[in-house]
Design a protein around this motif. Structure first.
Motif, mmCIF file in Angstrom:
data_model
loop_
_atom_site.group_PDB
_atom_site.id
_atom_site.type_symbol
_atom_site.label_atom_id
_atom_site.label_comp_id
_atom_site.label_asym_id
_atom_site.label_seq_id
_atom_site.Cartn_x
_atom_site.Cartn_y
_atom_site.Cartn_z
ATOM 1 N N ASN A 1 0.826 -1.209 0.000
ATOM 2 C CA ASN A 1 0.000 0.000 0.000
ATOM 3 C C ASN A 1 0.860 1.260 0.000
ATOM 4 O O ASN A 1 0.561 2.245 -0.699
ATOM 5 N N GLN A 2 1.936 1.241 0.795
ATOM 6 C CA GLN A 2 2.828 2.394 0.840
ATOM 7 C C GLN A 2 3.509 2.615 -0.507
ATOM 8 O O GLN A 2 3.662 3.752 -0.961
ATOM 9 N N ARG A 3 3.890 1.517 -1.136
ATOM 10 C CA ARG A 3 4.559 1.628 -2.426
ATOM 11 C C ARG A 3 3.601 2.172 -3.489
ATOM 12 O O ARG A 3 3.974 3.008 -4.310
ATOM 13 N N LEU B 1 3.958 5.575 -5.560
ATOM 14 C CA LEU B 1 3.872 5.569 -7.016
ATOM 15 C C LEU B 1 2.873 6.609 -7.493
ATOM 16 O O LEU B 1 3.139 7.356 -8.454
ATOM 17 N N ALA B 2 1.718 6.668 -6.828
ATOM 18 C CA ALA B 2 0.694 7.634 -7.216
ATOM 19 C C ALA B 2 1.206 9.066 -7.080
ATOM 20 O O ALA B 2 1.031 9.898 -7.979
ATOM 21 N N ALA B 3 1.862 9.359 -5.956
ATOM 22 C CA ALA B 3 2.387 10.709 -5.733
ATOM 23 C C ALA B 3 3.484 11.046 -6.743
ATOM 24 O O ALA B 3 3.576 12.178 -7.240
ATOM 25 N N GLY C 1 -3.347 5.102 -6.732
ATOM 26 C CA GLY C 1 -2.725 4.085 -5.895
ATOM 27 C C GLY C 1 -3.569 2.842 -5.709
ATOM 28 O O GLY C 1 -3.398 2.110 -4.731
ATOM 29 N N ARG C 2 -4.463 2.557 -6.643
ATOM 30 C CA ARG C 2 -5.289 1.363 -6.524
ATOM 31 C C ARG C 2 -4.475 0.110 -6.878
ATOM 32 O O ARG C 2 -3.498 0.181 -7.624
ATOM 33 N N ALA D 1 6.455 0.156 -8.926
ATOM 34 C CA ALA D 1 5.424 -0.707 -9.505
ATOM 35 C C ALA D 1 5.677 -2.180 -9.229
ATOM 36 O O ALA D 1 4.865 -3.034 -9.593
ATOM 37 N N GLY D 2 6.823 -2.487 -8.589
ATOM 38 C CA GLY D 2 7.127 -3.871 -8.253
ATOM 39 C C GLY D 2 7.567 -4.704 -9.444
ATOM 40 O O GLY D 2 7.377 -5.922 -9.471
#
Length: 310
Positions: A6-8, A12-14, A63-64, A94-95
């Protein structure tokens, strides 16, 4: 684990929002429009240029928990004009494992193909992929068209350059005959890549930035590679007539070697005259700059960047 993901995603969204805010419509060849409330591009504009769905991109910025492929991330990174460090950061958030883009011709086409290009010298020769990206070139080709080695590898696309440079700076004299054929060849190749984000983004970008390309693309014409006559103009030596021949490469089905043969003895002499110029003019007589000035400007922008990218 869930908290870490969730933090990642939030990071990413920010990150995407901050990068989007710094890109203006003018940076991507779009008109500014009226009453823009966002400092940069809108989400729907990024989605359109990247060839992805607006809803999907919106969810990515929110961030979904959605999956993003390498191709889609590459398309978004191109639209937002990421450098290598930013692209690597995007992948990490994004992993997805980051794979460094090849930086040399040998990494792209291999030693054997480079050897063939070198053997063909002083005939100009280059390797193109199906989108007209210049993958590798020999010395004479780089002398004739030096910007193919001076820009970053993702920008080495001759079709994009031909449709977006001012007409006076265009090096092809017979472009009214050649450009429709090149677009028709691009459409033939596109048939194998319909729906791929990188291809869709490339086509969308050309349509947005070049009404001439948009008109030719809308015609639906297709064509295959083959022998052509191309007339090039250089500000310092004048006209050079070439016959171009496209040759396939075993094991590289979507790449080809294009060889340019001077039509007559005068054209061969013109090539040698150009090769003898130590500091050639790049562009037209009015807007062009000397090669040394281009290199100096690049070094000033990024002192760590090599002076010539092979």
């Amino acid at each position: 684990m869930a908290q870490s993901q969730n933090q990642r995603r939030s990071e990413l969204a920010a990150f995407l929002r901050s990068r989007r805010a710094r890109i203006t419509p003018a940076d991507v060849g779009m008109p500014p429009g009226l009453r823009r409330r966002t400092p940069g591009l809108r989400r729907e504009e990024v989605a359109q240029l990247a060839g992805v769905g607006v809803t999907w991109y919106t969810w990515l910025e929110q961030g979904r928990p959605i999956n993003a492929s390498v191709q889609v991330l590459d398309a978004v990174a191109r639209v937002l004009q990421f450098d290598t460090t930013e692209r690597e950061h995007l992948y990490r958030l994004a992993g997805i494992p980051f794979v460094r883009e090849p930086v040399s011709d040998v990494e792209v086409v291999g030693e054997e193909v480079l050897g063939i290009l070198g053997t063909l010298d002083p005939l100009p020769a280059a390797v193109f992929n199906a989108r007209y990206d210049v993958q590798a070139a020999n010395d004479t080709y780089r002398t004739l068209w030096p910007m193919t080695s001076l820009v970053e590898r993702p920008q080495r696309n001759v079709l994009y350059k031909m449709f977006t440079v001012p007409e006076c700076c265009s090096t092809m004299v017979n472009s009214p005959e050649e450009l429709p054929w090149m677009v028709a060849q691009l459409r033939r190749s596109y048939g194998r890549h319909v729906g791929e984000p990188a291809w869709e983004a490339f086509i969308a970008r050309l349509i947005a930035e070049s009404p001439a390309f948009a008109q030719l693309w809308a015609s639906g014409d297709v064509a295959a590679p083959g022998r052509r006559v191309k007339i090039f103009r250089h500000a310092e030596v004048g006209l050079i007539n070439f016959t171009s021949m496209s040759l396939s490469i075993d094991g590289m089905p979507e790449q080809r070697i294009v060889v340019y043969t001077p039509v007559g003895e005068e054209d061969r002499v013109q090539v040698e005259r150009l090769r003898a110029i130590e500091n050639p003019l790049i562009g037209c007589a009015r807007h062009g700059r000397r090669l040394s000035d281009v290199l100096a400007a690049r070094t000033a922008q990024d002192p760590a960047r090599p002076t010539v990218t092979a």
